[in-house]
Design a protein around this motif. Structure first.
Motif, PDB file in Angstrom:
ATOM      1  N   MET A   1       2.211   1.687   8.588  1.00  0.00           N
ATOM      2  CA  MET A   1       2.205   1.100   7.246  1.00  0.00           C
ATOM      3  C   MET A   1       1.486  -0.249   7.187  1.00  0.00           C
ATOM      4  O   MET A   1       1.592  -0.981   6.208  1.00  0.00           O
ATOM      5  N   TYR A   2       0.728  -0.570   8.243  1.00  0.00           N
ATOM      6  CA  TYR A   2       0.056  -1.874   8.276  1.00  0.00           C
ATOM      7  C   TYR A   2      -0.888  -2.134   7.101  1.00  0.00           C
ATOM      8  O   TYR A   2      -1.062  -3.297   6.698  1.00  0.00           O
ATOM      9  N   PRO A   3      -1.540  -1.100   6.493  1.00  0.00           N
ATOM     10  CA  PRO A   3      -2.404  -1.417   5.352  1.00  0.00           C
ATOM     11  C   PRO A   3      -1.657  -2.019   4.166  1.00  0.00           C
ATOM     12  O   PRO A   3      -2.270  -2.682   3.331  1.00  0.00           O
ATOM     13  N   VAL A   4      -0.342  -1.788   4.090  1.00  0.00           N
ATOM     14  CA  VAL A   4       0.427  -2.367   2.987  1.00  0.00           C
ATOM     15  C   VAL A   4       0.311  -3.885   2.995  1.00  0.00           C
ATOM     16  O   VAL A   4       0.141  -4.521   1.942  1.00  0.00           O
ATOM     17  N   ALA A   5       0.388  -4.489   4.184  1.00  0.00           N
ATOM     18  CA  ALA A   5       0.269  -5.942   4.288  1.00  0.00           C
ATOM     19  C   ALA A   5      -1.113  -6.405   3.835  1.00  0.00           C
ATOM     20  O   ALA A   5      -1.239  -7.415   3.122  1.00  0.00           O
TER      21      ALA A   5
END
Length: 279
Positions: A241-245
């Motif tokens: 889920m790193y693209p959320v940041a």
């Protein structure tokens, strides 16, 4: 503990991607790559030597780590350039689709995906299509948007190759996999810099970019520790889920705005990544 570590890893990856993307708008991408990869390499070499980690028993693991590093740096170069010229909120989720590449390769070689994985792959495809439907003010921005989309897709392929090629070496030795992968990338990047002779950033900016590599390395370490503390499927989903940041930082810092269909596409792409990771 595992959930907290995985979320910290995702936040660190998202932050490093955002900062590297910003740097790539001011500094040549190869220079950013050299500083990011070099900054992380210095730290991981020190950790590896101090910890006394054993080197690979198999030469196949060594060469696979080298190949994974080359695939990863090509993906990272495309990704940074896409972040520099495109909409970060769109580029980041599309690039994260690289986790699906090993699954696609497995299907092509005869493996049957689970129902969850199949739904995830379909969601990724639909999400990429919707997220890429941007509106542009003029022909120049439209061309930049198309180029950014292509680069984001290429970065997904590069990242997918990195995941696939470093899987076996990581089982043997995570520290040496990272050392070999980053070491393999640096001569290639240095050759590109020597040929193009780009301008170098000021000292403070250069050190800041190198620090981004340390943030990226910290994320890798956090996810590796999380894998030893909790369920792999949960850790993989949260880490993915790193693209959320990156999307949140782009909205807050750069005031990026995306249309409703693109928001749906971004959610679908990230949800698809989560399903593939869980499957």
């Amino acid at each position: 503990m595992a959930i907290a570590l995985a979320l910290a890893a995702a936040a660190s990856w998202g932050l490093s991607d955002f900062l590297a993307g910003l740097a790539s708008r001011r500094v040549s991408v190869p220079v950013v790559l050299l500083l990011v990869e070099g900054g992380g390499l210095v730290v991981i070499v020190a950790i590896t030597l101090l910890s006394g980690a054993a080197f690979f028993d198999s030469s196949r693991d060594f060469w696979s780590a080298i190949a994974g590093g080359l695939s990863g740096v090509l993906g990272l170069g495309c990704f940074y350039r896409a972040l520099a010229i495109g909409t970060m909120s769109v580029v980041a989720p599309i690039s994260s689709a690289g986790v699906a590449l090993p699954v696609v390769v497995g299907i092509a070689t005869g493996n049957r995906p689970s129902a969850l994985t199949a739904v995830g792959l379909a969601a990724i495809v639909a999400g990429v299509v919707l997220a890429s439907r941007e509106e542009h003010a003029d022909a120049a921005s439209a061309e930049a948007g198309r180029t950014a989309l292509l680069l984001a897709l290429l970065s997904a392929v590069g990242f997918g190759g990195f995941f696939a090629l470093t899987d076996a070496p990581s089982d043997a030795s995570v520290p040496w996999t990272l050392v070999c992968a980053r070491s393999a990338a640096l001569p290639f990047v240095a050759a590109v810099i020597a040929y193009n002779r780009p301008a170098w950033p000021a000292r403070r900016l250069g050190l800041g970019i190198a620090a981004v590599g340390c943030i990226d390395l910290a994320a890798t370490a956090l996810i590796a520790i999380a894998n030893t503390k909790g369920d792999l499927s949960v850790v993989s989903v949260l880490g993915g889920m790193y693209p959320v940041a990156t999307v949140l930082l782009a909205a807050v810092v750069l005031h990026e705005r995306v249309r409703a269909p693109q928001v749906v596409g971004i959610v679908l792409a990230l949800g698809g990544v989560a399903l593939v990771a869980a499957g």
